[in-house]
Design a protein around this motif. Structure first.
Motif, PDB file in Angstrom:
ATOM      1  N   THR A 109       0.847  -1.188   0.000  1.00 36.23           N
ATOM      2  CA  THR A 109       0.000   0.000   0.000  1.00 36.23           C
ATOM      3  C   THR A 109       0.884   1.241   0.000  1.00 36.23           C
ATOM      4  O   THR A 109       2.088   1.166   0.306  1.00 36.23           O
ATOM      5  CB  THR A 109      -0.902   0.032   1.238  1.00 36.23           C
ATOM      6  OG1 THR A 109      -0.083   0.174   2.416  1.00 36.23           O
ATOM      7  CG2 THR A 109      -1.736  -1.240   1.346  1.00 36.23           C
ATOM      8  N   HIS A 129      -8.783  10.445   1.623  1.00 35.55           N
ATOM      9  CA  HIS A 129      -9.968  10.175   0.800  1.00 35.55           C
ATOM     10  C   HIS A 129     -11.041  11.246   1.001  1.00 35.55           C
ATOM     11  O   HIS A 129     -12.235  10.965   1.021  1.00 35.55           O
ATOM     12  CB  HIS A 129     -10.520   8.765   1.080  1.00 35.55           C
ATOM     13  CG  HIS A 129     -11.135   8.599   2.438  1.00 35.55           C
ATOM     14  ND1 HIS A 129     -12.482   8.375   2.632  1.00 35.55           N
ATOM     15  CD2 HIS A 129     -10.594   8.616   3.670  1.00 35.55           C
ATOM     16  CE1 HIS A 129     -12.742   8.272   3.924  1.00 35.55           C
ATOM     17  NE2 HIS A 129     -11.609   8.412   4.580  1.00 35.55           N
ATOM     18  N   TRP A 184      -5.251  -0.090   1.716  1.00 32.62           N
ATOM     19  CA  TRP A 184      -5.646  -0.066   0.311  1.00 32.62           C
ATOM     20  C   TRP A 184      -7.160   0.119   0.162  1.00 32.62           C
ATOM     21  O   TRP A 184      -7.629   0.626  -0.866  1.00 32.62           O
ATOM     22  CB  TRP A 184      -5.220  -1.358  -0.396  1.00 32.62           C
ATOM     23  CG  TRP A 184      -5.855  -2.597   0.151  1.00 32.62           C
ATOM     24  CD1 TRP A 184      -5.351  -3.408   1.135  1.00 32.62           C
ATOM     25  CD2 TRP A 184      -7.114  -3.171  -0.222  1.00 32.62           C
ATOM     26  NE1 TRP A 184      -6.223  -4.445   1.401  1.00 32.62           N
ATOM     27  CE2 TRP A 184      -7.312  -4.325   0.576  1.00 32.62           C
ATOM     28  CE3 TRP A 184      -8.093  -2.810  -1.138  1.00 32.62           C
ATOM     29  CZ2 TRP A 184      -8.446  -5.124   0.476  1.00 32.62           C
ATOM     30  CZ3 TRP A 184      -9.232  -3.604  -1.240  1.00 32.62           C
ATOM     31  CH2 TRP A 184      -9.389  -4.748  -0.447  1.00 32.62           C
ATOM     32  N   ARG A 185      -7.915  -0.263   1.184  1.00 32.91           N
ATOM     33  CA  ARG A 185      -9.382  -0.191   1.093  1.00 32.91           C
ATOM     34  C   ARG A 185      -9.896   1.230   0.946  1.00 32.91           C
ATOM     35  O   ARG A 185     -11.042   1.438   0.522  1.00 32.91           O
ATOM     36  CB  ARG A 185     -10.016  -0.847   2.320  1.00 32.91           C
ATOM     37  CG  ARG A 185      -9.793  -2.327   2.394  1.00 32.91           C
ATOM     38  CD  ARG A 185     -10.479  -2.954   3.591  1.00 32.91           C
ATOM     39  NE  ARG A 185     -10.241  -4.390   3.622  1.00 32.91           N
ATOM     40  CZ  ARG A 185     -10.951  -5.280   2.927  1.00 32.91           C
ATOM     41  NH1 ARG A 185     -11.982  -4.882   2.189  1.00 32.91           N
ATOM     42  NH2 ARG A 185     -10.658  -6.568   2.993  1.00 32.91           N
ATOM     43  N   ASP A 189      -9.808   5.142  -6.265  1.00 32.49           N
ATOM     44  CA  ASP A 189     -10.662   4.295  -7.098  1.00 32.49           C
ATOM     45  C   ASP A 189     -11.411   3.221  -6.325  1.00 32.49           C
ATOM     46  O   ASP A 189     -12.073   2.383  -6.937  1.00 32.49           O
ATOM     47  CB  ASP A 189      -9.869   3.642  -8.250  1.00 32.49           C
ATOM     48  CG  ASP A 189      -9.327   4.659  -9.238  1.00 32.49           C
ATOM     49  OD1 ASP A 189      -9.938   5.738  -9.381  1.00 32.49           O
ATOM     50  OD2 ASP A 189      -8.287   4.387  -9.862  1.00 32.49           O
ATOM     51  N   ARG A 190     -11.350   3.236  -4.991  1.00 30.49           N
ATOM     52  CA  ARG A 190     -12.180   2.337  -4.198  1.00 30.49           C
ATOM     53  C   ARG A 190     -13.486   3.042  -3.828  1.00 30.49           C
ATOM     54  O   ARG A 190     -13.605   4.259  -3.933  1.00 30.49           O
ATOM     55  CB  ARG A 190     -11.434   1.903  -2.939  1.00 30.49           C
ATOM     56  CG  ARG A 190     -10.600   0.631  -3.114  1.00 30.49           C
ATOM     57  CD  ARG A 190      -9.430   0.839  -4.008  1.00 30.49           C
ATOM     58  NE  ARG A 190      -8.605  -0.362  -4.155  1.00 30.49           N
ATOM     59  CZ  ARG A 190      -7.373  -0.311  -4.642  1.00 30.49           C
ATOM     60  NH1 ARG A 190      -6.826   0.837  -5.008  1.00 30.49           N
ATOM     61  NH2 ARG A 190      -6.676  -1.430  -4.781  1.00 30.49           N
ATOM     62  N   TYR A 193     -13.534   6.278  -1.685  1.00 34.00           N
ATOM     63  CA  TYR A 193     -12.624   7.368  -2.051  1.00 34.00           C
ATOM     64  C   TYR A 193     -13.380   8.626  -2.464  1.00 34.00           C
ATOM     65  O   TYR A 193     -14.174   8.609  -3.399  1.00 34.00           O
ATOM     66  CB  TYR A 193     -11.704   6.905  -3.193  1.00 34.00           C
ATOM     67  CG  TYR A 193     -10.611   7.883  -3.529  1.00 34.00           C
ATOM     68  CD1 TYR A 193      -9.580   8.129  -2.631  1.00 34.00           C
ATOM     69  CD2 TYR A 193     -10.615   8.577  -4.730  1.00 34.00           C
ATOM     70  CE1 TYR A 193      -8.570   9.032  -2.925  1.00 34.00           C
ATOM     71  CE2 TYR A 193      -9.615   9.472  -5.033  1.00 34.00           C
ATOM     72  CZ  TYR A 193      -8.602   9.700  -4.132  1.00 34.00           C
ATOM     73  OH  TYR A 193      -7.612  10.596  -4.425  1.00 34.00           O
ATOM     74  N   ASN A 205     -18.634   0.676   2.507  1.00 34.93           N
ATOM     75  CA  ASN A 205     -17.790   0.883   1.329  1.00 34.93           C
ATOM     76  C   ASN A 205     -16.424   0.211   1.476  1.00 34.93           C
ATOM     77  O   ASN A 205     -15.878  -0.322   0.497  1.00 34.93           O
ATOM     78  CB  ASN A 205     -17.618   2.383   1.074  1.00 34.93           C
ATOM     79  CG  ASN A 205     -18.826   2.995   0.409  1.00 34.93           C
ATOM     80  OD1 ASN A 205     -19.555   2.328  -0.323  1.00 34.93           O
ATOM     81  ND2 ASN A 205     -19.060   4.269   0.654  1.00 34.93           N
ATOM     82  N   ALA A 209     -14.753  -3.117  -1.041  1.00 34.52           N
ATOM     83  CA  ALA A 209     -13.614  -2.728  -1.869  1.00 34.52           C
ATOM     84  C   ALA A 209     -12.899  -3.939  -2.437  1.00 34.52           C
ATOM     85  O   ALA A 209     -12.763  -4.973  -1.778  1.00 34.52           O
ATOM     86  CB  ALA A 209     -12.628  -1.891  -1.045  1.00 34.52           C
ATOM     87  N   ASN A 210     -12.433  -3.803  -3.676  1.00 29.26           N
ATOM     88  CA  ASN A 210     -11.615  -4.834  -4.315  1.00 29.26           C
ATOM     89  C   ASN A 210     -10.155  -4.415  -4.271  1.00 29.26           C
ATOM     90  O   ASN A 210      -9.824  -3.250  -4.449  1.00 29.26           O
ATOM     91  CB  ASN A 210     -12.039  -5.050  -5.771  1.00 29.26           C
ATOM     92  CG  ASN A 210     -13.402  -5.691  -5.880  1.00 29.26           C
ATOM     93  OD1 ASN A 210     -13.701  -6.630  -5.134  1.00 29.26           O
ATOM     94  ND2 ASN A 210     -14.219  -5.199  -6.794  1.00 29.26           N
ATOM     95  N   ARG A 211      -9.261  -5.396  -4.069  1.00 29.72           N
ATOM     96  CA  ARG A 211      -7.838  -5.079  -3.981  1.00 29.72           C
ATOM     97  C   ARG A 211      -7.295  -4.575  -5.306  1.00 29.72           C
ATOM     98  O   ARG A 211      -6.489  -3.634  -5.354  1.00 29.72           O
ATOM     99  CB  ARG A 211      -7.049  -6.315  -3.532  1.00 29.72           C
ATOM    100  CG  ARG A 211      -5.559  -6.039  -3.247  1.00 29.72           C
ATOM    101  CD  ARG A 211      -5.431  -5.211  -1.990  1.00 29.72           C
ATOM    102  NE  ARG A 211      -4.135  -4.621  -1.791  1.00 29.72           N
ATOM    103  CZ  ARG A 211      -3.232  -5.069  -0.922  1.00 29.72           C
ATOM    104  NH1 ARG A 211      -3.469  -6.158  -0.223  1.00 29.72           N
ATOM    105  NH2 ARG A 211      -2.093  -4.420  -0.749  1.00 29.72           N
TER     106      ARG A 211
END
Length: 213
Positions: A109, A129, A184-185, A189-190, A193, A205, A209-211
């Protein structure tokens, strides 16, 4: 009076400085172009702020904020930041920073990269964010229905506690994402954010989130 040392005087750094001063901190702020270029900002911030070099801001800080492009973190004053809580506001913009394969592959990250660059500091994620202007305009008193929430992540409990208290003073609830490895969550783009969300919405949210994109 505690001192917040801010390395990076751009949109986020200048707004965090305003919040800090409003809550009783002294601010020492630096940029990459030299203290003399910050005269107008310091005049606007008032008598509880001064401009300095990055090393001077780091040395003066009780707590530091690093809000510079990711590609410049290896230039930070490591010794002056040793042992200190360091708030990391960064995000990965490959258009600006160049491609960083570890991030592209989801192996680390941005905050872990900063922790690697500052091995003796206590890095904690904060203010990454939220749009800069919202830092000083969307905070509300504790207990306000639907109060906006911001995330933090860190491996050091004292650092996370500091961010939680600082967020509250700024007008925001806090959601703790967990260790730096989970930060990273809340990166670019998560789902969490740069959207306005209360604590329950933020937790939701973070959970979806996707990694990787």
């Amino acid at each position: 009076m505690s001192t917040l040392g801010i390395i990076g005087a751009g949109h986020i750094g200048s707004q965090v400085a305003r919040v800090a001063i409003a809550n009783g901190y002294y601010v020492v702020i630096a940029n990459s172009r030299g203290p003399e270029t910050l005269a107008d900002l310091v005049a606007d911030l008032g008598p509880n702020a001064r401009a300095a070099t990055a090393a001077e801001a780091a040395a003066a800080a009780d707590v530091a904020v690093v809000t510079i492009p990711l590609g410049r973190i290896d230039d930070l004053p490591v010794d002056e930041l040793a042992g200190k809580i360091v708030l990391d506001t960064n995000n990965y913009y490959f258009e600006r920073d160049g491609r960083i394969p570890e991030l592209d592959r989801g192996e680390t990250t941005t905050s872990e990269l900063l922790q690697r660059a500052l091995p003796t500091s206590r890095v904690v994620k904060a203010f990454n964010h939220i749009g800069a202007a919202d830092i000083t305009t969307t905070g509300t008193p504790a207990g306000t229905p639907g109060r906006r929430a911001l995330a933090t992540a860190g491996d050091d409990a004292e650092a996370v506690d500091f961010v939680t208290r600082f967020y509250d003073a700024a007008g925001f609830d806090t959601v703790n994402v967990g260790p730096l490895s989970e930060s990273w969550r809340v990166e670019r783009d998560r789902p969490a954010y740069v959207v306005r969300q209360n604590a329950d919405e933020l937790r939701a949210n973070l959970a979806i989130a996707n990694r990787l994109p």
